[in-house]
Write a protein that holds these residues in place. Structure first.
Motif, PDB file in Angstrom:
ATOM      1  N   ALA A 155      32.992  63.779   8.122  1.00 33.06           N
ATOM      2  CA  ALA A 155      34.061  63.135   7.369  1.00 33.06           C
ATOM      3  C   ALA A 155      35.308  64.012   7.347  1.00 33.06           C
ATOM      4  CB  ALA A 155      33.599  62.836   5.946  1.00 33.06           C
ATOM      5  N   ALA A 156      35.116  65.320   7.148  1.00 36.18           N
ATOM      6  CA  ALA A 156      36.253  66.238   7.139  1.00 36.18           C
ATOM      7  C   ALA A 156      36.948  66.267   8.492  1.00 36.18           C
ATOM      8  CB  ALA A 156      35.784  67.638   6.755  1.00 36.18           C
ATOM      9  N   ALA A 157      36.168  66.222   9.575  1.00 37.21           N
ATOM     10  CA  ALA A 157      36.747  66.257  10.918  1.00 37.21           C
ATOM     11  C   ALA A 157      37.595  65.021  11.185  1.00 37.21           C
ATOM     12  CB  ALA A 157      35.647  66.382  11.961  1.00 37.21           C
ATOM     13  N   ILE A 158      37.089  63.869  10.794  1.00 37.27           N
ATOM     14  CA  ILE A 158      37.840  62.628  11.014  1.00 37.27           C
ATOM     15  C   ILE A 158      39.070  62.586  10.122  1.00 37.27           C
ATOM     16  CG2 ILE A 158      37.735  60.109  10.875  1.00 37.27           C
ATOM     17  CD1 ILE A 158      34.695  60.375  11.425  1.00 37.27           C
ATOM     18  N   CYS A 160      40.802  65.167   9.177  1.00 34.56           N
ATOM     19  CA  CYS A 160      41.750  66.205   9.587  1.00 34.56           C
ATOM     20  C   CYS A 160      42.832  65.631  10.511  1.00 34.56           C
ATOM     21  CB  CYS A 160      40.996  67.337  10.296  1.00 34.56           C
ATOM     22  SG  CYS A 160      42.058  68.707  10.802  1.00 34.56           S
ATOM     23  N   LYS A 161      44.091  65.932  10.213  1.00 27.96           N
ATOM     24  CA  LYS A 161      45.217  65.410  10.991  1.00 27.96           C
ATOM     25  C   LYS A 161      45.826  66.462  11.916  1.00 27.96           C
ATOM     26  CE  LYS A 161      46.442  62.168   7.290  1.00 27.96           C
ATOM     27  NZ  LYS A 161      47.506  61.764   6.331  1.00 27.96           N
ATOM     28  N   HIS A 162      45.157  67.593  12.090  1.00 22.22           N
ATOM     29  CA  HIS A 162      45.695  68.666  12.917  1.00 22.22           C
ATOM     30  C   HIS A 162      45.915  68.189  14.345  1.00 22.22           C
ATOM     31  CE1 HIS A 162      46.310  72.640  14.588  1.00 22.22           C
ATOM     32  NE2 HIS A 162      46.255  73.158  13.367  1.00 22.22           N
ATOM     33  N   ALA A 163      47.069  68.542  14.910  1.00 20.19           N
ATOM     34  CA  ALA A 163      47.442  68.066  16.248  1.00 20.19           C
ATOM     35  C   ALA A 163      46.446  68.493  17.319  1.00 20.19           C
ATOM     36  CB  ALA A 163      48.836  68.578  16.599  1.00 20.19           C
ATOM     37  N   LYS A 164      45.820  69.660  17.145  1.00 18.82           N
ATOM     38  CA  LYS A 164      44.895  70.157  18.172  1.00 18.82           C
ATOM     39  C   LYS A 164      43.605  69.353  18.248  1.00 18.82           C
ATOM     40  CE  LYS A 164      46.565  74.929  17.917  1.00 18.82           C
ATOM     41  NZ  LYS A 164      46.235  76.313  17.519  1.00 18.82           N
ATOM     42  N   LEU A 165      43.375  68.496  17.265  1.00 17.74           N
ATOM     43  CA  LEU A 165      42.122  67.738  17.228  1.00 17.74           C
ATOM     44  C   LEU A 165      42.323  66.252  17.524  1.00 17.74           C
ATOM     45  CD1 LEU A 165      39.141  68.411  16.652  1.00 17.74           C
ATOM     46  CD2 LEU A 165      39.542  67.745  14.268  1.00 17.74           C
ATOM     47  N   GLN A 166      43.548  65.798  17.529  1.00 21.60           N
ATOM     48  CA  GLN A 166      43.802  64.362  17.558  1.00 21.60           C
ATOM     49  C   GLN A 166      43.290  63.653  18.808  1.00 21.60           C
ATOM     50  OE1 GLN A 166      44.898  62.557  14.788  1.00 21.60           O
ATOM     51  NE2 GLN A 166      44.348  64.598  14.047  1.00 21.60           N
ATOM     52  N   ASP A 167      43.399  64.286  19.958  1.00 24.61           N
ATOM     53  CA  ASP A 167      42.991  63.614  21.201  1.00 24.61           C
ATOM     54  C   ASP A 167      41.730  64.228  21.805  1.00 24.61           C
ATOM     55  OD1 ASP A 167      44.105  66.026  21.873  1.00 24.61           O
ATOM     56  OD2 ASP A 167      45.247  65.272  23.580  1.00 24.61           O
ATOM     57  N   PRO A 175      26.439  61.277  10.723  1.00 27.26           N
ATOM     58  CA  PRO A 175      27.732  61.240  10.027  1.00 27.26           C
ATOM     59  C   PRO A 175      27.696  60.457   8.724  1.00 27.26           C
ATOM     60  CG  PRO A 175      27.726  59.649  11.816  1.00 27.26           C
ATOM     61  CD  PRO A 175      26.452  60.446  11.943  1.00 27.26           C
ATOM     62  N   VAL A 176      28.611  60.816   7.831  1.00 28.88           N
ATOM     63  CA  VAL A 176      28.796  60.067   6.589  1.00 28.88           C
ATOM     64  C   VAL A 176      30.131  59.332   6.727  1.00 28.88           C
ATOM     65  CG1 VAL A 176      29.694  62.144   5.435  1.00 28.88           C
ATOM     66  CG2 VAL A 176      28.971  60.173   4.067  1.00 28.88           C
ATOM     67  N   LEU A 177      30.070  58.153   7.345  1.00 31.76           N
ATOM     68  CA  LEU A 177      31.279  57.382   7.625  1.00 31.76           C
ATOM     69  C   LEU A 177      31.722  56.552   6.426  1.00 31.76           C
ATOM     70  CD1 LEU A 177      30.428  56.176  11.252  1.00 31.76           C
ATOM     71  CD2 LEU A 177      31.794  58.169  10.549  1.00 31.76           C
ATOM     72  N   ASP A 178      30.793  56.235   5.543  1.00 32.87           N
ATOM     73  CA  ASP A 178      31.122  55.516   4.307  1.00 32.87           C
ATOM     74  C   ASP A 178      31.199  56.523   3.161  1.00 32.87           C
ATOM     75  OD1 ASP A 178      28.419  56.108   4.441  1.00 32.87           O
ATOM     76  OD2 ASP A 178      27.799  54.331   3.314  1.00 32.87           O
ATOM     77  N   ASP A 216      38.816  57.756   4.266  1.00 26.33           N
ATOM     78  CA  ASP A 216      38.258  56.557   4.889  1.00 26.33           C
ATOM     79  C   ASP A 216      37.805  56.871   6.317  1.00 26.33           C
ATOM     80  OD1 ASP A 216      37.537  53.996   5.550  1.00 26.33           O
ATOM     81  OD2 ASP A 216      39.583  53.193   5.594  1.00 26.33           O
ATOM     82  N   PRO A 217      36.731  57.652   6.478  1.00 24.19           N
ATOM     83  CA  PRO A 217      36.308  58.073   7.817  1.00 24.19           C
ATOM     84  C   PRO A 217      36.011  56.911   8.763  1.00 24.19           C
ATOM     85  CG  PRO A 217      35.154  59.342   6.137  1.00 24.19           C
ATOM     86  CD  PRO A 217      35.871  58.244   5.434  1.00 24.19           C
ATOM     87  N   TYR A 218      35.423  55.861   8.254  1.00 17.49           N
ATOM     88  CA  TYR A 218      35.024  54.762   9.131  1.00 17.49           C
ATOM     89  C   TYR A 218      36.225  54.156   9.851  1.00 17.49           C
ATOM     90  CZ  TYR A 218      32.699  50.619  10.915  1.00 17.49           C
ATOM     91  OH  TYR A 218      32.199  49.659  11.752  1.00 17.49           O
ATOM     92  N   ASN A 219      37.222  53.739   9.103  1.00 15.76           N
ATOM     93  CA  ASN A 219      38.380  53.097   9.722  1.00 15.76           C
ATOM     94  C   ASN A 219      39.240  54.070  10.509  1.00 15.76           C
ATOM     95  OD1 ASN A 219      38.193  50.224   8.991  1.00 15.76           O
ATOM     96  ND2 ASN A 219      38.300  50.971   6.892  1.00 15.76           N
ATOM     97  N   LYS A 220      39.303  55.324  10.061  1.00 10.11           N
ATOM     98  CA  LYS A 220      40.061  56.318  10.815  1.00 10.11           C
ATOM     99  C   LYS A 220      39.381  56.638  12.143  1.00 10.11           C
ATOM    100  CE  LYS A 220      42.286  58.309   6.759  1.00 10.11           C
ATOM    101  NZ  LYS A 220      42.378  59.444   5.825  1.00 10.11           N
ATOM    102  N   LEU A 221      38.047  56.598  12.173  1.00  8.67           N
ATOM    103  CA  LEU A 221      37.333  56.785  13.430  1.00  8.67           C
ATOM    104  C   LEU A 221      37.702  55.665  14.406  1.00  8.67           C
ATOM    105  CD1 LEU A 221      35.174  58.169  15.177  1.00  8.67           C
ATOM    106  CD2 LEU A 221      33.461  56.750  14.030  1.00  8.67           C
TER     107      LEU A 221
END
Length: 282
Positions: A155-158, A160-167, A175-178, A216-221
């Motif tokens: 959940a923390a990874a999804i 995270c908005k850091h540019a190095k992780l986005q793509d 995972p805990v998507l909910d 909101d990990p699910y929708n951000k994923l």
């Protein structure tokens, strides 16, 4: 103590649960500030687990300073860096077998203990702290090739908005998507006063300027543009396999690998997790 709350999956009536509800509600009504301090210590203090596995050969232990304090890091291998982020009350050592596999494939495996976990600094654990710690790790690396997460670490990874992780590709294990349903449901099942819990949450979101409703990990994923592999045991008692299954059906860039008999923890070093990593890097 918090593990008994967050990892409580029983839905049966319990006299103890009823007493917890009555006493925490009364505490909050009679001494609200003291009740919040007590609740914060109880609900946001993870168990500092001892190492789960033997250290890989050539393991380099170091530290990184972040906004959440000094975090302990564990690095093995050479080549492009894959970050590994554990879950609630976990440690980087849970990843050691998978880290050895990653290193054997020509990559660097870099795991770390989250704030208030393992050997890292910090008193409290929650998503804003997890995200802050992860951002600090990303700042310390020139580039990363991808990320492996487990449980709350996913959940923390999804989030995270850091540019190095986005793509970058993700390998999400159990995972805990909910996240919000999982969190509030766990506290409610414990019998703990929800009003008191919400007061603690309110303090954290104000401190970090991080509204809990935005998690909101699910929708951000579903909005990510890089491939994701999910490895999830069908009988996982702590995070819902059905949510991972739904994500794989609805999201074209998400692939699910189902395990049997691996539970919530053993799946981290399963053959399926190693195969998923190989698929993402092939």
């Amino acid at each position: 103590m918090s593990d008994k709350i967050y990892f409580n999956t029983s839905k049966k009536f319990s006299f103890k649960k009823k007493m917890v509800n009555l006493t925490t509600r009364a505490h909050h009504k009679l001494a609200p500030n003291h009740a919040k301090r007590t609740a914060k210590k109880l609900l946001l203090t993870p168990v500092r687990s001892k190492p789960k596995n033997a250290e890989p050969k050539g393991l380099i232990i170091s530290e990184v300073s972040t906004s959440e304090g000094v975090l302990k890091t564990y690095r093995v291998g050479t080549g492009p860096v894959w970050l590994l982020t554990h879950g609630w009350s976990g440690t980087a050592s849970q990843f050691f077998p998978l880290m050895e596999h990653i290193a054997s494939k020509g990559y660097t495996a870099l795991a770390y203990d989250h704030p208030a976990h393992g050997q890292s600094e910090g008193a409290y654990g929650h998503i804003p702290a997890f995200v802050g710690g992860l951002e600090g790790l990303l700042d310390s690396e020139e580039e990363v090739a991808g990320l492996v997460g487990h449980s709350m670490g996913t959940a923390a990874a999804i989030e995270c908005k850091h540019a190095k992780l986005q793509d970058k590709p993700l390998l999400l294990i159990a995972p805990v998507l909910d996240y919000l349903d999982n969190l509030f449901g766990s506290v409610a099942r414990s019998g703990y006063s929800m009003r008191l819990f919400e007061a603690v949450v309110d303090d954290i979101q104000n401190q970090y300027h991080y509204p809990i409703t935005s998690i909101d990990p699910y929708n951000k994923l579903g909005r990510r543009t890089a491939p994701t592999m999910i490895v999830h045991d069908e009988k996982d008692r702590f995070t819902k396999y059905s949510v991972s299954e739904k994500a794989a059906k609805e999201m074209p860039l998400v692939t699910l690998i189902t395990t049997q008999g691996q539970g919530h923890g053993r799946v981290m070093h399963s053959d399926e997790a190693k195969a998923a990593f190989d698929t993402l890097t092939s």
